[in-house]
Design a protein around this motif. Structure first.
Motif, mmCIF file in Angstrom:
data_model
loop_
_atom_site.group_PDB
_atom_site.id
_atom_site.type_symbol
_atom_site.label_atom_id
_atom_site.label_comp_id
_atom_site.label_asym_id
_atom_site.label_seq_id
_atom_site.Cartn_x
_atom_site.Cartn_y
_atom_site.Cartn_z
ATOM 1 N N ASN A 143 0.821 -1.208 0.000
ATOM 2 C CA ASN A 143 0.000 0.000 0.000
ATOM 3 C C ASN A 143 0.858 1.261 0.000
ATOM 4 O OD1 ASN A 143 -2.542 -1.184 -0.096
ATOM 5 N ND2 ASN A 143 -2.705 -1.369 2.119
ATOM 6 N N VAL A 144 1.900 1.271 0.836
ATOM 7 C CA VAL A 144 2.756 2.461 0.914
ATOM 8 C C VAL A 144 3.444 2.694 -0.432
ATOM 9 C CG1 VAL A 144 4.706 3.521 2.094
ATOM 10 C CG2 VAL A 144 3.092 2.112 3.388
ATOM 11 N N HIS A 145 3.939 1.642 -1.056
ATOM 12 C CA HIS A 145 4.560 1.788 -2.377
ATOM 13 C C HIS A 145 3.560 2.307 -3.413
ATOM 14 C CE1 HIS A 145 6.868 0.771 -6.014
ATOM 15 N NE2 HIS A 145 5.734 0.248 -6.469
ATOM 16 N N SER A 146 2.305 1.846 -3.330
ATOM 17 C CA SER A 146 1.298 2.226 -4.333
ATOM 18 C C SER A 146 0.952 3.702 -4.277
ATOM 19 C CB SER A 146 0.031 1.377 -4.145
ATOM 20 O OG SER A 146 0.304 0.011 -4.391
ATOM 21 N N LEU A 147 1.293 4.387 -3.176
ATOM 22 C CA LEU A 147 1.079 5.838 -3.128
ATOM 23 C C LEU A 147 1.812 6.534 -4.264
ATOM 24 C CD1 LEU A 147 1.425 6.620 0.700
ATOM 25 C CD2 LEU A 147 -0.678 6.585 -0.641
ATOM 26 N N LYS A 148 2.903 5.953 -4.695
ATOM 27 C CA LYS A 148 3.688 6.523 -5.787
ATOM 28 C C LYS A 148 2.856 6.662 -7.053
ATOM 29 C CE LYS A 148 7.270 7.485 -8.451
ATOM 30 N NZ LYS A 148 7.941 8.817 -8.447
ATOM 31 N N HIS A 149 1.897 5.780 -7.260
ATOM 32 C CA HIS A 149 1.106 5.770 -8.498
ATOM 33 C C HIS A 149 -0.237 6.480 -8.347
ATOM 34 C CE1 HIS A 149 4.082 2.886 -9.797
ATOM 35 N NE2 HIS A 149 3.760 2.067 -8.803
ATOM 36 N N LEU A 150 -0.516 7.001 -7.159
ATOM 37 C CA LEU A 150 -1.836 7.583 -6.915
ATOM 38 C C LEU A 150 -2.035 8.887 -7.684
ATOM 39 C CD1 LEU A 150 -4.179 6.576 -5.207
ATOM 40 C CD2 LEU A 150 -3.434 8.095 -3.374
ATOM 41 N N GLY A 151 -0.987 9.670 -7.826
ATOM 42 C CA GLY A 151 -1.108 10.929 -8.556
ATOM 43 C C GLY A 151 -1.500 10.719 -10.003
ATOM 44 N N ASN A 152 -0.930 9.709 -10.649
ATOM 45 C CA ASN A 152 -1.264 9.444 -12.043
ATOM 46 C C ASN A 152 -2.705 8.971 -12.186
ATOM 47 O OD1 ASN A 152 -0.227 9.422 -14.775
ATOM 48 N ND2 ASN A 152 -0.466 7.197 -14.705
ATOM 49 N N GLU A 153 -3.212 8.244 -11.178
ATOM 50 C CA GLU A 153 -4.622 7.836 -11.185
ATOM 51 C C GLU A 153 -5.534 9.060 -11.203
ATOM 52 O OE1 GLU A 153 -5.989 4.086 -10.412
ATOM 53 O OE2 GLU A 153 -4.453 4.363 -11.936
ATOM 54 N N CYS A 154 -5.212 10.048 -10.364
ATOM 55 C CA CYS A 154 -6.041 11.259 -10.297
ATOM 56 C C CYS A 154 -5.849 12.121 -11.541
ATOM 57 C CB CYS A 154 -5.695 12.053 -9.042
ATOM 58 S SG CYS A 154 -6.135 11.225 -7.501
#
Length: 740
Positions: free
Chosen positions: A548-559
């Motif tokens: 989950n912590v690593h996946s924060l890296k990709h959250l901006g591109n999702e938004c």
């Protein structure tokens, strides 16, 4: 025998008295239902007449305007029917470098919940009047004209009452006692709800499956109004497990659909019931994939017209995504669904500290470029690209196995990373651990501000000792709103507080429908999230950098591609899962129970068009010292936002000019405008300065309420605000991001 006879008669008499008492109770209940129906009808009549009166007044204004002088001194778009913007257009200069502070005359921190369209009407339930002396099926006294009208509305009321969780046996009893009064009533709830005699349920693997269907669900909820405004059907899909009992392994695995839109309600497409998740994925998804493929190819037919159909997002948590995509779960070495990072085994867990690995694409997933990411049959050759891998049925209908699967903020951010962070503060040994005094004072502060939250929050703060029981909405509230206040404590480590602010600021940006429209803001959020991940790795060690912590890296591109976090979260799907579980009466044949309850629901009234831009004024108020002529009210409702002048924490708002105001009165003026009366705070300042000035997010510390009264139009309101008392007699003011 002679002695037994009087006893038998007494028993019969008691039984008869009990039946008579029960009958009287049910008849009284029926009378209450009828009175409720009459009251409901009167309210509907008043609302209808109010709308007619509003329309007539607008029409008269147009006529007077047309017949008046062409050199009119002032033009009122609200009463003339011309289009009026309720909030400003989003400026292209709203990045962090260009957002002006609170003392600027331009708009700042834009969190407007007001749409860019004119009022479609002002509904005032408390203002009643008569029109032509008519009231549909009732006369002015609220009495139905004939028995058919009584039966019609009694049936409607019984259906609504029966759909609210009432046991079917009670409905049958009530129908039995009402039958002599209304012979046309059905004798059983099955006829009342048009319940089918049987449910098509089939056995698959380790359980049973009820397939309702996409078309069947859409037929029940879609209307011409929705189809005319959207011109296509776009749905989101959710799949998740739902344990039914704590002492049993029986689970529901429903496939839920939801029409794209903020206010839509999910509906079940298919439900699996068995011991654990479905063992055979192909059998579980077969019917859904077949029907979805037909709809995407041929469209959805409604009243002889074909509308395009497509699936937008698959919104699932991490275990469900791995199951449906047939890829490695969140504890695997190649588990990341967005990049090709290979995990590292650290302290009995797999961690993902590398943040700059190549990204996955739909094509690379289909080609199986990284075979370690995909599941393989036992004994299969991992180097063989064609043999052995288990492919999901979703690939048969062209599903984007990377691009269409979202990272859900409910499980990833609020109940995932943030819960893990707070758990580390409480449980993990180290200099960051909360001592007893800090833990106690933070808990006391949470309890003390419990009554200070607006009515839009369904779950107010509670003691930190119950943190393991917090729900997703509570973690969201703590991260975005009150966390910055309660964690700003003298016993709380300053560096850990700054670490919290990194996560808070980034998620606040990505959760804002306003900020995510600018790529500069998303880039700032990505920068903050990367700094948060690296700071956590240096503070708690690599063991903290989970999936989950690593996946924060990709959250901006999702938004960046799909909008604010709430556009693709599972909050509404989790609410639907809760209602599915609550529909069960017992543990006997749970799948059949759920199917019958769902078929009995009347969901048509829940849809399904975006809410109208109506301002509802509620509860008249009389203030003889009010300068503005007009009718005064205590409450104003707009969409899902409520302003209440009698409660300070529900009356705070931010204007387009940046003023923070406490509303004291609401006036519907003689000109047809909604005028707000209140007092503004004279002093504003940043609440924090790291990692950026809080005023850039619209978050302010305010004080010194002005004694002078301020009048302003409701069109000038930018957003409702959360107002939390600070220790030094000031207040923390936060724009309201979510409609709870």
């Amino acid at each position: 025998m002679e002695n037994a006879k009087p006893g038998f008669e007494r028993a019969l008499k008691r039984r008869a008295e009990k039946i008579s008492s029960e009958k009287s109770r049910l008849v009284a209940a029926a009378s209450k239902v009828q009175r409720w129906v009459q009251e409901l009808r009167r309210n509907e009549r008043e609302e209808f007449i109010n709308e007619e009166r509003s329309f007539s007044s607008h029409l008269e204004s147009e006529i007077q305007s047309d017949s008046g002088s062409a050199n009119s001194a002032e033009f009122d778009p609200l009463t003339s029917g011309e289009s009026e913007q309720l909030n400003p257009q989003i400026s292209s200069e709203n990045s962090f470098d260009n957002i002006e502070s609170h003392h600027s005359s331009s708009t700042s921190g834009g969190y407007s919940h007001l749409p860019e369209s004119q009022f479609s009407g002002i509904n005032m339930p408390d203002q009643s009047f008569k029109k032509d002396g008519s009231n549909g099926n009732m006369d002015e006294a609220g009495i139905f004209h004939d028995e058919d009208d009584k039966v019609k509305y009694l049936l409607e009321s019984l259906r609504k009452w029966g759909s609210s969780g009432v046991p079917m046996r009670k409905i049958d009893e009530l129908l039995f006692y009402l039958k002599p009064l209304y012979p046309i009533l059905p004798s059983s709830y099955k006829t009342l709800f048009n319940t089918p005699k049987s449910i098509p349920i089939k056995s698959i693997g380790n359980g049973k499956l009820w397939y309702r269907g996409i078309r069947e669900s859409l037929n029940k909820i879609l209307t011409w109004k929705y189809l005319h405004s959207h011109q296509e059907i776009i749905i989101d899909i959710n799949i998740d497990g739902l344990p039914l009992h704590t002492s049993s392994r029986t689970e529901f695995w429903p496939i839920l659909g939801c029409l794209a839109g903020k206010y839509q309600v999910p509906f079940p497409i298919t439900v699996f019931c068995g011991k654990g998740k479905p063992e055979n994925l192909n059998m579980f998804l077969n019917d859904f994939v077949k029907e979805a493929g037909e709809l995407m190819e041929g469209g959805y037919e409604y009243d002889g017209r074909i509308f395009p159909f497509r699936i937008r997002h698959y919104i699932l948590d991490a275990p469900a995504r791995a199951f449906v995509k047939q890829c490695k779960g969140h504890t695997g070495y190649a588990a990341c669904e967005k990049c090709t990072v290979i995990g590292e085994w650290v302290e009995d867990r797999v961690t993902y500290a590398e943040l700059n690995c190549p990204l996955r694409t739909d094509e690379s997933f289909q080609r199986r470029d990284q075979l370690e990411h995909h599941l393989h049959a036992p004994g299969a050759d991992i180097d063989d690209h064609d043999n052995g891998e288990w492919r999901t049925p979703l690939e048969q209908i062209g599903t984007g196995m990377v691009s269409q699967f979202r990272l859900d903020s409910f499980h990833l951010v609020y109940g995932g990373v943030f819960k893990r962070l707070v758990g580390a503060w409480i449980l993990w040994p180290g200099p960051w651990k909360l001592n007893r005094n800090a833990f106690s004072e933070i808990s006391d502060k949470l309890v003390s501000i419990k009554s200070c939250f607006p009515c839009e929050f369904n779950r107010p703060p509670r003691n930190l000792q119950e943190w393991k029981l917090y729900k997703g909405t509570e973690w969201r509230r703590l991260l975005c709103y009150d966390g910055m206040l309660v964690f700003k404590h003298r016993a709380f480590n300053v560096n850990i507080y700054k670490q919290f602010l990194l996560l808070h600021c980034a998620i606040f940006i990505l959760a804002s429908p306003y900020h995510v429209q600018q790529n500069e803001n998303i880039e700032k959020a990505e920068e903050l999230l990367e700094a948060f991940i690296k700071h956590c790795a240096s503070t708690y060690g690599k063991r903290f950098i989970s999936y989950n912590v690593h996946s924060l890296k990709h959250l901006g591109n999702e938004c960046r591609e799909h909008g604010a976090l709430e556009e693709f979260s599972t909050f509404k799907f989790e609410n639907k899962l809760k209602s599915l579980k609550e529909s069960l009466r017992s543990g006997h044949k749970p799948l059949q129970q759920l199917a019958f309850r769902e078929l009995q629901r009347d969901d048509r009234k829940k849809i399904l068009s975006e809410p109208q831009n109506d301002v509802k004024l509620i509860h008249k108020l009389k203030n003889p010292f009010e300068d503005v002529p007009g009718i005064q009210y205590k409450k104003l409702k707009y969409h899902r936002i409520t302003y209440n002048t009698k409660r300070k924490y529900d009356s705070c708002c931010r204007t387009k000019s940046g003023d923070i105001i406490i509303i004291k009165n609401i006036v519907h003026s003689q000109e047809g405008k909604v005028i707000l009366v209140g007092n503004k705070f004279l002093w504003q300042d940043d609440f924090y300065h790291y990692p950026l000035n809080s005023s850039k997010l619209g978050i302010l510390k305010v004080n010194r309420l002005d004694g002078r009264t301020l009048h302003f139009d409701f069109n000038d309101v930018q957003s409702k605000c959360v107002l939390l008392p600070d220790d030094d007699d000031g207040f923390l003011c936060i724009p309201l991001l979510h409609s709870f």
